[in-house]
Motif scaffolding. Structure first.
Motif, PDB file in Angstrom:
ATOM      1  N   ALA A  64      43.420  37.190  38.444  1.00  0.00           N
ATOM      2  CA  ALA A  64      44.214  36.933  39.657  1.00  0.00           C
ATOM      3  C   ALA A  64      44.150  35.470  40.083  1.00  0.00           C
ATOM      4  O   ALA A  64      44.116  35.148  41.274  1.00  0.00           O
ATOM      5  N   GLY A  65      44.098  34.573  39.082  1.00  0.00           N
ATOM      6  CA  GLY A  65      44.090  33.142  39.373  1.00  0.00           C
ATOM      7  C   GLY A  65      42.723  32.552  39.630  1.00  0.00           C
ATOM      8  O   GLY A  65      42.602  31.348  39.890  1.00  0.00           O
ATOM      9  N   TYR A  66      41.669  33.371  39.558  1.00  0.00           N
ATOM     10  CA  TYR A  66      40.305  32.888  39.802  1.00  0.00           C
ATOM     11  C   TYR A  66      39.548  32.755  38.480  1.00  0.00           C
ATOM     12  O   TYR A  66      39.580  33.668  37.654  1.00  0.00           O
ATOM     13  N   ASP A  67      38.842  31.648  38.312  1.00  0.00           N
ATOM     14  CA  ASP A  67      38.054  31.365  37.115  1.00  0.00           C
ATOM     15  C   ASP A  67      36.696  32.054  37.266  1.00  0.00           C
ATOM     16  O   ASP A  67      35.864  31.644  38.076  1.00  0.00           O
ATOM     17  N   LEU A  68      36.453  33.108  36.469  1.00  0.00           N
ATOM     18  CA  LEU A  68      35.224  33.889  36.617  1.00  0.00           C
ATOM     19  C   LEU A  68      33.981  33.071  36.296  1.00  0.00           C
ATOM     20  O   LEU A  68      32.928  33.265  36.914  1.00  0.00           O
ATOM     21  N   ALA A  69      34.077  32.181  35.334  1.00  0.00           N
ATOM     22  CA  ALA A  69      32.900  31.411  34.926  1.00  0.00           C
ATOM     23  C   ALA A  69      32.476  30.388  35.989  1.00  0.00           C
ATOM     24  O   ALA A  69      31.329  29.957  36.008  1.00  0.00           O
ATOM     25  N   ARG A  70      33.400  30.023  36.875  1.00  0.00           N
ATOM     26  CA  ARG A  70      33.098  29.006  37.895  1.00  0.00           C
ATOM     27  C   ARG A  70      33.224  29.569  39.309  1.00  0.00           C
ATOM     28  O   ARG A  70      33.391  28.819  40.264  1.00  0.00           O
ATOM     29  N   LEU A  71      33.123  30.877  39.419  1.00  0.00           N
ATOM     30  CA  LEU A  71      33.359  31.534  40.706  1.00  0.00           C
ATOM     31  C   LEU A  71      32.084  31.550  41.534  1.00  0.00           C
ATOM     32  O   LEU A  71      31.137  32.275  41.230  1.00  0.00           O
ATOM     33  N   GLY A  72      32.047  30.752  42.586  1.00  0.00           N
ATOM     34  CA  GLY A  72      30.897  30.769  43.482  1.00  0.00           C
ATOM     35  C   GLY A  72      30.888  32.028  44.329  1.00  0.00           C
ATOM     36  O   GLY A  72      31.918  32.678  44.512  1.00  0.00           O
ATOM     37  N   ALA A  73      29.719  32.363  44.861  1.00  0.00           N
ATOM     38  CA  ALA A  73      29.575  33.589  45.656  1.00  0.00           C
ATOM     39  C   ALA A  73      30.547  33.620  46.837  1.00  0.00           C
ATOM     40  O   ALA A  73      31.064  34.681  47.207  1.00  0.00           O
ATOM     41  N   GLY A  74      30.824  32.458  47.401  1.00  0.00           N
ATOM     42  CA  GLY A  74      31.718  32.396  48.557  1.00  0.00           C
ATOM     43  C   GLY A  74      33.167  32.731  48.246  1.00  0.00           C
ATOM     44  O   GLY A  74      33.941  33.081  49.136  1.00  0.00           O
ATOM     45  N   LYS A  75      33.536  32.614  46.967  1.00  0.00           N
ATOM     46  CA  LYS A  75      34.915  32.884  46.565  1.00  0.00           C
ATOM     47  C   LYS A  75      35.133  34.349  46.133  1.00  0.00           C
ATOM     48  O   LYS A  75      36.260  34.793  45.996  1.00  0.00           O
ATOM     49  N   VAL A  76      34.040  35.085  45.898  1.00  0.00           N
ATOM     50  CA  VAL A  76      34.162  36.468  45.411  1.00  0.00           C
ATOM     51  C   VAL A  76      34.992  37.345  46.357  1.00  0.00           C
ATOM     52  O   VAL A  76      35.872  38.091  45.899  1.00  0.00           O
ATOM     53  N   PRO A  77      34.776  37.290  47.684  1.00  0.00           N
ATOM     54  CA  PRO A  77      35.604  38.129  48.566  1.00  0.00           C
ATOM     55  C   PRO A  77      37.102  37.827  48.458  1.00  0.00           C
ATOM     56  O   PRO A  77      37.928  38.733  48.585  1.00  0.00           O
ATOM     57  N   TYR A  78      37.446  36.558  48.192  1.00  0.00           N
ATOM     58  CA  TYR A  78      38.863  36.192  48.085  1.00  0.00           C
ATOM     59  C   TYR A  78      39.471  36.752  46.804  1.00  0.00           C
ATOM     60  O   TYR A  78      40.627  37.196  46.791  1.00  0.00           O
ATOM     61  N   LEU A  79      38.674  36.748  45.712  1.00  0.00           N
ATOM     62  CA  LEU A  79      39.134  37.400  44.485  1.00  0.00           C
ATOM     63  C   LEU A  79      39.384  38.880  44.748  1.00  0.00           C
ATOM     64  O   LEU A  79      40.436  39.420  44.380  1.00  0.00           O
ATOM     65  N   ARG A  80      38.427  39.536  45.388  1.00  0.00           N
ATOM     66  CA  ARG A  80      38.525  40.996  45.573  1.00  0.00           C
ATOM     67  C   ARG A  80      39.659  41.385  46.502  1.00  0.00           C
ATOM     68  O   ARG A  80      40.171  42.511  46.418  1.00  0.00           O
ATOM     69  N   ARG A  81      40.081  40.491  47.365  1.00  0.00           N
ATOM     70  CA  ARG A  81      41.250  40.794  48.211  1.00  0.00           C
ATOM     71  C   ARG A  81      42.525  40.890  47.394  1.00  0.00           C
ATOM     72  O   ARG A  81      43.508  41.480  47.839  1.00  0.00           O
TER      73      ARG A  81
END
Length: 225
Positions: free
Chosen positions: A65-82
């Motif tokens: 969904a446009g998010y890079d899993l290898a560089r995904l900081g903890a703060g960005k995880v909720p935005y991915l899951r939305r």
């Protein structure tokens, strides 16, 4: 150009620091429906958990969904899951709240504002899954099939571009399972990609789609000979 909602390249899927799948490469297109199959312990759930960032991607590259899993900081995880909808086999509904309160909890947690807007969205998703009249009922007063429809409604609240479903018909009888599959078909036809883990090979015959198979530490793709 096809738009990919998932793309993994030479990824290693790990569970408790043990590699369960290696050299995983596949893409999932927008509006595509794909099954994920394999024996218990073969890596299906671990792959899904990697896609929604419950397990880290330590080797290879991955984009969801446009998010890079290898560089995904903890703060960005909720935005991915939305941007994702997640459907669990065991429902995970809050037993001390009504159906509507379960859905409201998610809307509040994901930053929705405005009481009327939230109530309207709850009404929309319940209507979408064929449960318009159950908002005031407690989850335990619903059948297993109805509870699963509530879980699907919950997954649809934020209009996800990808639905990840882990054995969504595993606890349901065949007739109820057919209703859930018909609902998934409608969701998919409306533009949401679906990746569904299942043990039920009768579903694959009745509702044929591309199949990803976890086997012997590899991911096999029916789209690639």
């Amino acid at each position: 150009m096809t738009e990919l909602v998932v793309e993994l390249r030479d990824a290693t899927i790990t569970q408790e620091e043990r590699a369960v799948l290696e050299r995983v490469s596949f893409g999932l297109e927008k509006s595509e429906f794909v099954y994920l199959v394999g024996r218990t312990g073969a890596g299906k759930s671990s792959l899904l958990k990697t896609l929604y960032a419950d397990l880290p991607l330590l080797v290879g590259t991955g984009e969801v969904a446009g998010y890079d899993l290898a560089r995904l900081g903890a703060g960005k995880v909720p935005y991915l899951r939305r941007r994702l909808g997640i459907v669990f086999q065991d429902f995970q509904l809050l037993s001390d709240r009504t159906v509507a309160e379960n859905l409201l909890f998610v809307l509040n947690a994901t930053g929705w504002r405005g009481k009327a807007r939230k109530q309207q969205r709850i009404s929309e998703v319940l209507m979408q899954v064929g449960l318009s009249g159950v908002g005031g009922r407690m989850p335990h007063r619903l059948s297993g099939g109805e509870q699963q429809r509530v879980v699907i409604a919950r997954a649809l609240l934020n209009e996800p571009i990808l639905l990840l479903a882990d054995e969504p018909t595993g606890n349901l009888d065949p007739e109820v399972s057919a209703g859930i599959m018909d609902l998934f078909g409608q969701i998919n036809n409306a533009g949401t990609a679906i990746l569904m883990a299942t043990h039920n090979f009768q579903l694959l015959e009745k509702y044929p789609h591309r199949v990803l198979t976890c086997k012997d530490g590899q991911l096999l793709d029916s789209a690639r000979p």
